[in-house]
Motif scaffolding. Structure first.
Motif, PDB file in Angstrom:
ATOM      1  N   ARG A 127      -5.585   4.467   3.544  1.00  0.00           N
ATOM      2  CA  ARG A 127      -6.736   3.924   2.811  1.00  0.00           C
ATOM      3  C   ARG A 127      -8.013   4.678   3.166  1.00  0.00           C
ATOM      4  N   THR A 128      -8.195   4.930   4.459  1.00  0.00           N
ATOM      5  CA  THR A 128      -9.392   5.619   4.932  1.00  0.00           C
ATOM      6  C   THR A 128      -9.440   7.043   4.393  1.00  0.00           C
ATOM      7  N   LEU A 129      -8.339   7.772   4.502  1.00  0.00           N
ATOM      8  CA  LEU A 129      -8.290   9.141   3.993  1.00  0.00           C
ATOM      9  C   LEU A 129      -8.514   9.178   2.484  1.00  0.00           C
TER      10      LEU A 129
ATOM     11  N   ALA B 139     -10.170   7.009   0.666  1.00  0.00           N
ATOM     12  CA  ALA B 139     -11.582   6.717   0.410  1.00  0.00           C
ATOM     13  C   ALA B 139     -12.460   7.929   0.722  1.00  0.00           C
ATOM     14  N   LEU B 140     -12.147   8.636   1.796  1.00  0.00           N
ATOM     15  CA  LEU B 140     -12.931   9.826   2.146  1.00  0.00           C
ATOM     16  C   LEU B 140     -12.777  10.926   1.096  1.00  0.00           C
TER      17      LEU B 140
ATOM     18  N   GLU C  76       0.797  -1.228   0.000  1.00  0.00           N
ATOM     19  CA  GLU C  76       0.000   0.000   0.000  1.00  0.00           C
ATOM     20  C   GLU C  76       0.830   1.279   0.000  1.00  0.00           C
TER      21      GLU C  76
ATOM     22  N   SER D 202      -0.277   5.019   9.035  1.00  0.00           N
ATOM     23  CA  SER D 202      -0.479   3.585   8.807  1.00  0.00           C
ATOM     24  C   SER D 202      -1.159   3.381   7.453  1.00  0.00           C
TER      25      SER D 202
ATOM     26  N   ARG E  28      -3.715   1.648   6.893  1.00  0.00           N
ATOM     27  CA  ARG E  28      -5.169   1.740   7.128  1.00  0.00           C
ATOM     28  C   ARG E  28      -5.629   3.194   7.130  1.00  0.00           C
ATOM     29  N   LEU E  29      -4.883   4.070   7.787  1.00  0.00           N
ATOM     30  CA  LEU E  29      -5.231   5.487   7.802  1.00  0.00           C
ATOM     31  C   LEU E  29      -5.168   6.065   6.377  1.00  0.00           C
TER      32      LEU E  29
END
Length: 125
Positions: free
Chosen positions: A108-110, A112-113, A48, A103, A105-106
């Motif tokens: 990916r989340t950002l 996506a947002l 990632e 991270s 995960r962070l």
């Protein structure tokens, strides 16, 4: 397999990924990374953080090509773009420093947002 250890199918995926990112940049003035990151993750199977970092490195030349085309056609106003370039420089520097600590995960989340926000803005405004 060729000298780089890549199958021709892998090279085609790279070329298609780059072409789609370039097409998005040329059509919309940006957004190539939104196409490129998922393709780098799924097709090329990059880790990632490497996919995000590679996307930035790939998008820079694509943006330069798109900007040159816009400039050549007389559709680019450098004076109007300058404040955004300066802000982008500062934001890019800060983002690059924060990237190391973030991270996957962070990220990916950002990501996506931002995609969701951009999509909603395009549909509603």
């Amino acid at each position: 397999m060729d000298l780089t250890g890549q199958h021709s199918a892998g090279r085609r995926k790279w070329a298609v990924s780059g072409a789609l990112a370039g097409l998005a940049n040329g059509l919309f003035g940006g957004g190539g990374g939104m196409i490129l990151v998922p393709l780098l993750l799924r097709w090329v199977r990059l880790e990632e953080k490497r996919a995000f970092a590679s996307s930035v490195a790939i998008i820079l030349p694509l943006c330069l090509v798109s900007a040159a085309v816009y400039w050549w056609r007389g559709e680019l106003d450098w004076l109007q773009a300058l404040p955004y370039l300066l802000g982008g420089w500062l934001g890019g520097t800060l983002g690059g420093k924060l990237f190391r600590k973030a991270s996957p995960r962070l990220l990916r989340t950002l990501f996506a947002l931002f995609l969701l926000y951009g999509g909603i803005r395009c549909l509603l405004f």
